[in-house]
Design an enzyme around this catalytic site. Structure first.
Site, PDB file in Angstrom:
ATOM      1  N   HIS A 276      30.485  11.765 -23.312  1.00 20.09           N
ATOM      2  CA  HIS A 276      29.819  13.030 -23.604  1.00 20.09           C
ATOM      3  C   HIS A 276      30.520  14.129 -22.839  1.00 20.09           C
ATOM      4  O   HIS A 276      30.935  13.945 -21.698  1.00 20.09           O
ATOM      5  CB  HIS A 276      28.334  12.973 -23.233  1.00 20.09           C
ATOM      6  CG  HIS A 276      28.055  12.379 -21.895  1.00 20.09           C
ATOM      7  ND1 HIS A 276      28.111  11.012 -21.665  1.00 20.09           N
ATOM      8  CD2 HIS A 276      27.758  12.945 -20.704  1.00 20.09           C
ATOM      9  CE1 HIS A 276      27.834  10.785 -20.396  1.00 20.09           C
ATOM     10  NE2 HIS A 276      27.639  11.927 -19.779  1.00 20.09           N
TER      11      HIS A 276
ATOM     12  N   VAL B 160      25.738   7.578 -17.983  1.00 17.48           N
ATOM     13  CA  VAL B 160      25.476   7.087 -19.343  1.00 17.48           C
ATOM     14  C   VAL B 160      26.818   6.701 -19.953  1.00 17.48           C
ATOM     15  O   VAL B 160      27.716   7.549 -20.084  1.00 17.48           O
ATOM     16  CB  VAL B 160      24.763   8.156 -20.199  1.00 17.48           C
ATOM     17  CG1 VAL B 160      24.541   7.629 -21.613  1.00 17.48           C
ATOM     18  CG2 VAL B 160      23.436   8.566 -19.559  1.00 17.48           C
TER      19      VAL B 160
ATOM     20  N   ARG C  53      20.464  19.593 -25.487  1.00 22.22           N
ATOM     21  CA  ARG C  53      20.342  20.168 -24.138  1.00 22.22           C
ATOM     22  C   ARG C  53      20.041  19.070 -23.127  1.00 22.22           C
ATOM     23  O   ARG C  53      19.222  18.191 -23.369  1.00 22.22           O
ATOM     24  CB  ARG C  53      19.272  21.261 -24.118  1.00 22.22           C
ATOM     25  CG  ARG C  53      19.669  22.426 -25.010  1.00 22.22           C
ATOM     26  CD  ARG C  53      18.954  23.731 -24.748  1.00 22.22           C
ATOM     27  NE  ARG C  53      19.378  24.685 -25.771  1.00 22.22           N
ATOM     28  CZ  ARG C  53      20.480  25.448 -25.704  1.00 22.22           C
ATOM     29  NH1 ARG C  53      21.255  25.396 -24.633  1.00 22.22           N
ATOM     30  NH2 ARG C  53      20.808  26.257 -26.687  1.00 22.22           N
ATOM     31  N   ASP C  54      20.748  19.144 -21.985  1.00 25.55           N
ATOM     32  CA  ASP C  54      20.566  18.162 -20.920  1.00 25.55           C
ATOM     33  C   ASP C  54      19.145  18.279 -20.364  1.00 25.55           C
ATOM     34  O   ASP C  54      18.622  19.368 -20.155  1.00 25.55           O
ATOM     35  CB  ASP C  54      21.602  18.404 -19.817  1.00 25.55           C
ATOM     36  CG  ASP C  54      21.744  17.201 -18.893  1.00 25.55           C
ATOM     37  OD1 ASP C  54      22.816  16.562 -18.910  1.00 25.55           O
ATOM     38  OD2 ASP C  54      20.771  16.890 -18.162  1.00 25.55           O
ATOM     39  N   ILE C  55      18.530  17.129 -20.105  1.00 21.22           N
ATOM     40  CA  ILE C  55      17.144  17.097 -19.618  1.00 21.22           C
ATOM     41  C   ILE C  55      17.047  17.609 -18.180  1.00 21.22           C
ATOM     42  O   ILE C  55      15.964  18.015 -17.739  1.00 21.22           O
ATOM     43  CB  ILE C  55      16.587  15.655 -19.746  1.00 21.22           C
ATOM     44  CG1 ILE C  55      15.077  15.641 -19.820  1.00 21.22           C
ATOM     45  CG2 ILE C  55      17.110  14.760 -18.630  1.00 21.22           C
ATOM     46  CD1 ILE C  55      14.488  14.302 -20.239  1.00 21.22           C
TER      47      ILE C  55
ATOM     48  N   HIS D  39      30.045  17.620 -21.133  1.00 22.54           N
ATOM     49  CA  HIS D  39      29.058  18.574 -20.616  1.00 22.54           C
ATOM     50  C   HIS D  39      29.580  19.995 -20.867  1.00 22.54           C
ATOM     51  O   HIS D  39      30.714  20.311 -20.491  1.00 22.54           O
ATOM     52  CB  HIS D  39      28.890  18.412 -19.100  1.00 22.54           C
ATOM     53  CG  HIS D  39      28.294  17.113 -18.651  1.00 22.54           C
ATOM     54  ND1 HIS D  39      26.978  17.006 -18.228  1.00 22.54           N
ATOM     55  CD2 HIS D  39      28.834  15.882 -18.493  1.00 22.54           C
ATOM     56  CE1 HIS D  39      26.745  15.757 -17.838  1.00 22.54           C
ATOM     57  NE2 HIS D  39      27.854  15.047 -17.989  1.00 22.54           N
TER      58      HIS D  39
ATOM     59  N   ASN E 156      32.616  13.125 -17.238  1.00 21.26           N
ATOM     60  CA  ASN E 156      32.641  12.225 -16.081  1.00 21.26           C
ATOM     61  C   ASN E 156      33.049  10.823 -16.514  1.00 21.26           C
ATOM     62  O   ASN E 156      32.639  10.358 -17.588  1.00 21.26           O
ATOM     63  CB  ASN E 156      31.250  12.173 -15.439  1.00 21.26           C
ATOM     64  CG  ASN E 156      30.814  13.529 -14.902  1.00 21.26           C
ATOM     65  OD1 ASN E 156      31.633  14.287 -14.388  1.00 21.26           O
ATOM     66  ND2 ASN E 156      29.540  13.835 -15.034  1.00 21.26           N
TER      67      ASN E 156
HETATM   68  P1  AMP Z   1      26.722  11.659 -16.805  1.00 23.32           P
HETATM   69  O1  AMP Z   1      26.138  11.550 -15.415  1.00 23.32           O
HETATM   70  O2  AMP Z   1      27.989  12.442 -16.884  1.00 23.32           O
HETATM   71  O3  AMP Z   1      26.827  10.296 -17.444  1.00 23.32           O
HETATM   72  O4  AMP Z   1      25.687  12.527 -17.631  1.00 23.32           O
HETATM   73  C1  AMP Z   1      24.504  11.999 -18.166  1.00 23.32           C
HETATM   74  C2  AMP Z   1      23.607  13.195 -18.423  1.00 23.32           C
HETATM   75  O5  AMP Z   1      22.574  12.785 -19.291  1.00 23.32           O
HETATM   76  C3  AMP Z   1      22.931  13.759 -17.163  1.00 23.32           C
HETATM   77  O6  AMP Z   1      23.319  15.115 -16.981  1.00 23.32           O
HETATM   78  C4  AMP Z   1      21.449  13.606 -17.469  1.00 23.32           C
HETATM   79  O7  AMP Z   1      20.670  14.680 -16.969  1.00 23.32           O
HETATM   80  C5  AMP Z   1      21.437  13.552 -18.993  1.00 23.32           C
HETATM   81  N1  AMP Z   1      20.275  12.902 -19.575  1.00 23.32           N
HETATM   82  C6  AMP Z   1      19.724  11.728 -19.192  1.00 23.32           C
HETATM   83  N2  AMP Z   1      18.666  11.436 -19.976  1.00 23.32           N
HETATM   84  C7  AMP Z   1      18.553  12.452 -20.875  1.00 23.32           C
HETATM   85  C8  AMP Z   1      17.642  12.739 -21.945  1.00 23.32           C
HETATM   86  N3  AMP Z   1      16.643  11.913 -22.275  1.00 23.32           N
HETATM   87  N4  AMP Z   1      17.820  13.886 -22.638  1.00 23.32           N
HETATM   88  C9  AMP Z   1      18.817  14.726 -22.326  1.00 23.32           C
HETATM   89  N5  AMP Z   1      19.704  14.511 -21.338  1.00 23.32           N
HETATM   90  C10 AMP Z   1      19.577  13.391 -20.614  1.00 23.32           C
END
Ligand code: AMP
Length: 115
Positions: A101, A97, A30-32, A103, A88
């Site tokens: 991934h 990141v 799950r996204d934070i 979403h 993305n």
């Molecule tokens: P993106 O911007 O598409 O690279 O997505 C990166 C996602 O990683 C974002 O939606 C963040 O909220 C999520 N994220 C960052 N750190 C964490 C974490 N520690 N646990 C879960 N999700 C995270």
């Protein structure tokens, strides 16, 4: 699999997270910072920085990531109401990141086009 990213740390349980799925090559958590009631990230265990780095040998992996997304949508009860799958890429795509991934976002009505 030597390269480290935020998500390899989640994969390796060095950073806590709510992991909802795992197999030999894919995991999901799950996204934070959830943007909807369901917001799960489906991630390959191997580090692939962006969609631009994909090659033909990874076509099956990408397909299996979509099947994991389908399963999560079903388990979270949003398969029929609907959801959005987003990957993305780089700066204009909003990627933060650099470990690909998918979403899985749902549980509310979303606008189109995105902002
Ligand atoms: P993106 O911007 O598409 O690279 O997505 C990166 C996602 O990683 C974002 O939606 C963040 O909220 C999520 N994220 C960052 N750190 C964490 C974490 N520690 N646990 C879960 N999700 C995270």
């Amino acid at each position: 699999m030597t390269e480290e990213t935020l998500f390899t740390k989640i994969r390796d349980r060095e950073i806590p997270s709510d992991i909802v799925y795992e197999d030999d090559e894919i995991f999901a958590f799950r996204d934070i910072n959830p943007q909807a009631p369901t917001h799960v990230l489906v991630v390959p265990k191997a580090v692939i920085p962006t969609v631009n780095d994909l090659d033909e040998t990874q076509a099956g992996l990408i397909g299996r990531m979509f099947l994991v997304a389908q399963r999560i949508a079903r388990e979270d009860g949003i398969a029929e109401s609907g959801y959005r799958l987003v990957m993305n890429t780089n700066a204009d795509g909003g990627q933060t990141v650099f470990h690909i991934h998918l979403h899985v976002i749902g549980g509310r009505t979303m606008e189109w086009p995105p902002g």
